[in-house]
Design a protein around this motif. Structure first.
Motif, short mmCIF file in Angstrom:
data_model
loop_
_atom_site.label_atom_id
_atom_site.label_comp_id
_atom_site.label_asym_id
_atom_site.label_seq_id
_atom_site.Cartn_x
_atom_site.Cartn_y
_atom_site.Cartn_z
N LEU A 15 -5.57 0.49 -5.91
CA LEU A 15 -6.02 0.04 -4.96
C LEU A 15 -7.01 1.75 -4.89
N LEU A 16 -7.00 2.16 -5.62
CA LEU A 16 -7.49 3.67 -6.69
C LEU A 16 -8.54 3.54 -8.22
N GLY A 76 -1.38 0.06 -8.09
CA GLY A 76 -1.71 -1.43 -7.95
C GLY A 76 -3.61 -1.82 -7.89
N ALA A 98 4.05 1.63 -1.28
CA ALA A 98 4.59 1.67 -2.51
C ALA A 98 4.16 2.07 -4.05
N LEU A 136 1.13 3.99 -3.03
CA LEU A 136 -0.34 5.72 -2.98
C LEU A 136 1.31 6.67 -2.81
N ARG A 137 2.32 5.56 -3.27
CA ARG A 137 3.53 6.75 -2.75
C ARG A 137 3.47 8.65 -3.64
N ARG A 138 2.87 8.12 -4.64
CA ARG A 138 2.39 9.09 -5.80
C ARG A 138 0.62 9.10 -5.88
N MET A 139 -0.35 10.14 -5.79
CA MET A 139 -1.64 10.06 -6.09
C MET A 139 -1.61 10.21 -7.40
N PRO A 140 -2.66 9.53 -8.17
CA PRO A 140 -2.99 10.88 -9.47
C PRO A 140 -4.24 11.91 -9.17
N ARG A 141 -3.94 12.37 -10.18
CA ARG A 141 -4.43 14.03 -9.83
C ARG A 141 -5.90 14.09 -10.85
N ALA A 182 1.17 -1.03 -0.47
CA ALA A 182 -0.22 0.14 0.02
C ALA A 182 1.44 0.95 0.26
#
Lengths: 188, 444
Positions: free
Chosen positions: B160-161, B158, B58, B60-65, B56
């Motif tokens: 998660l989003l 991965g 790794a 979510l270290r960068r999230m889509p915007r 999780a």
């Protein structure tokens, strides 16, 4: 009435089977196999082959059929319960290979379920999607395997300091989880 | 005073990215295992949570915007029935992280046979890149055939989003009707009367000399200018200006659709025959320098005004794409469907009709009575029959066929030539009759 609904269900299942494509099917097979292996490793060996193992098998395979439901969470919890029953109840010793296998199989089942939940069963799949997904899972498993080996070795060396190690790692993990949830909440 | 800033669309659109059940599962299992590990003093339980926590973190270290962009491309080339269509769906990733999985799916018109178009496609898109899914295939029937609406659903981090589905509206592919080759050698009924004192400026068959030019394939032998040919030792022809200026009105009966269309390779429905025949007739007369107009016999009575030349031919093809059944419900009064003032008195009226609706036969009779030169082209498929609803259906069908034959006979008695559409040369015989009729004194 009942017969009609059964016929409809059979017809729907046939339609799904006729349309299904290979890659999503293999992904779901992966979920079922990893769930089943995790159950086998986690629960006491004496239970294998008995009638008590049938519900466990069904529970392990269920997320492969319905990857969008809560079945995967339930199956993972049952695996952990089995591990606790075997180690605390039956007095089995904590062996490195079992911890490694259960952790890897649980994560593999979890990530494959996440993939199957967003991958339609009849999709034309570009292989790099699954390839990339499995590579990322392999990297995560490698890092956590190293961590497991080092930590178990450390706790063996400390001889009795397992409680301390668990507490330290647990606090670290809890801090990490809190940071993660805080970030998510801030985004939402 | 400071003007208020324009509101940003994202403020009202809600979050495009939502956590999936996998994220909930990862957080729950991590928390539960950590809690148990600490409570029971078991390091192995903490280690079981390690892959979930590491995975999780790794992911979510960068999230889509930003949301993905989806476009449908259909190509702009001229497509005729049975021709090749190159459609494609392109997913663009304007974000700084990769889309692990994009599921793209689209609807398509049933007359576009595109490869795998009925299935979703699973692809991945690199950051700041794009990925196109090609949908090659064939267009099986004329008309405006839609590709779309298409939708894309993206999973990142991965799985998660996930992004809310992005939907784009359909894009039409213009598929032009295939034209049966059509040639009518007979003269126009009203051509002589329309020439008057004005010569056309358009080259074509006529008496006015326009010039002498080298012989080209397709030139008629009697046009060869032997004197010039002998002098230059090369065949030359005398080209003439067209002295034909007749108007052809194609009246399309769209009161109903009969028969099952099988596309370009299968059986033709009434509207298929109507559109293909109209395109062929219009092409023929426009090439010969005549003016062609089109009119629908239906509720909306669409109309294309008379014009000539290649430009009009392209306009006719475009106009024909929008032909669809246009019934007039619950009104038996023919005059309310269609007005005579639309029909020029000197025009050759070609009515493309299945003669199923009684109002069509009435309209034909009235047109002839009013002194128009009318040719009826029967567009009913030979095997057209109502669906079998019981033991009396075959008998009823036979009765209906006999009654229809009766109507056709009566129309012929009224002087309306009715001919079944059979492509090349099918109208020659009736056009000769019409031309002969036209030479007789008009009016009744």
């Amino acid at each position: 009435m009942m017969a009609g609904s059964v016929t409809n269900a059979v017809a729907a299942a046939r339609a799904v089977t006729a349309r299904a494509t290979g890659t999503p099917f293999l992904v779901r097979c992966g979920i079922g196999i990893s769930g089943l292996l995790a159950m086998l490793v986690a629960w006491p060996v004496s239970l294998t082959g008995t009638q008590y193992f049938i519900p466990l098998t069904l529970l392990a395979v269920y997320p492969a059929v319905v990857p969008r439901g809560r079945g995967a969470t339930l199956a993972a919890m049952v695996v952990v319960t089995g591990w606790l029953v075997d180690t605390a109840g039956y007095g089995a010793s904590v062996e490195l290979w079992r911890v490694l296998s259960i952790a890897s199989l649980l994560y593999l089942g979890h990530t494959l379920t996440a993939l199957a939940a967003v991958l339609p069963y009849d999709a034309v799949v570009n292989l790099e999607v699954v390839g990339g997904w499995l590579l990322r899972a392999a990297a995560v498993l490698l890092v956590s395997a190293v961590l497991t080996v080092v930590t178990l070795a450390l706790s063996a060396d400390l001889a009795g300091g397992a409680f301390l190690v668990a507490t330290l790692l647990g606090i670290l993990g809890a801090v990490g989880a809190t940071v993660l949830i805080a970030r998510l909440l801030r985004r939402a | 005073m400071v003007p208020p800033l324009p509101p940003e669309p994202e403020q009202f659109a809600g979050p495009a990215w939502v956590p999936t059940r996998a994220l909930g599962r990862a957080v729950l299992l991590t928390g539960l295992l950590l809690l148990l590990g600490v409570a029971l003093g078991r390091v192995d339980l903490v280690l079981l949570a390690a892959p979930f926590a590491i995975g999780a973190a790794a992911s979510l270290r960068r999230m889509p915007r930003s949301a993905p962009e989806l476009t449908i491309a259909t190509g702009d080339e001229h497509i005729v029935e049975g021709g090749h269509v190159d459609a494609s769906l392109t997913v663009t990733n304007p974000d700084v992280i990769a889309y692990d999985l994009v599921v793209v799916r689209t609807r398509t018109s049933p007359w576009l046979k595109l490869e795998h178009a009925d299935r979703p496609f699973a692809i991945s898109v690199p950051p700041d890149g794009w990925h196109a899914v090609d949908l090659p295939g064939d267009a099986n029937r004329w008309g405006r055939q839609d590709v779309g609406p298409a939708a894309a659903r993206v999973a990142a981090c991965g799985g998660l989003l996930a992004c809310r589905p992005v939907v784009v509206p359909a894009r039409g592919v213009r598929v032009y009707p295939v034209t049966d080759p059509f040639k009518a050698t007979e003269a126009m009924p009203a051509a002589a009367g329309l020439v008057g004192n004005h010569r056309s400026r358009r080259p074509g068959e006529g008496g006015e000399l326009a010039g002498v030019r080298p012989f080209a394939p397709g030139d008629r032998l009697r046009r060869i200018d032997w004197r010039v040919s002998l002098r230059t030792r090369d065949l030359h022809v005398a080209s003439t200006l067209s002295d034909r200026d007749a108007e052809v009105l194609l009246l399309l009966d769209v009161l109903g659709e009969v028969g099952r269309s099988g596309g370009v390779a299968g059986g033709a429905s009434v509207l298929d025959t109507t559109v293909r025949a109209a395109a062929a007739i219009a092409e023929h007369y426009l090439q010969r320098g005549d003016r062609v107009s089109l009119l629908e016999y239906g509720a909306t009575a669409r109309r294309l005004r008379a014009a000539t030349g290649r430009r009009q031919y392209l306009t006719v093809l475009e106009w024909l794409l929008d032909v669809r059944p246009d019934p007039v419900e619950g009104d038996d009064d023919y005059a309310n469907v269609f007005g005579f003032h639309h029909v020029s008195s000197d025009a050759l009226v070609m009515v493309l009709t299945p003669l199923v609706d009684p109002r069509s036969a009435d309209m034909l009779a009235q047109l002839t009575r009013s002194g128009r030169y009318v040719v009826a082209v029967d567009t009913l498929p030979p095997d057209a029959a109502p669906g079998n609803r019981g033991q009396w259906t075959p008998l009823a069908t036979r009765l209906w066929r006999m009654e229809r034959e009766n109507v056709l006979g009566r129309l012929r008695e009224h002087g309306v030539p009715v001919v079944a559409w059979a492509g090349s040369g099918s109208l020659d015989l009736v056009l000769r009759d019409v031309a002969r009729l036209a030479s007789a004194p008009r009016g009744r």
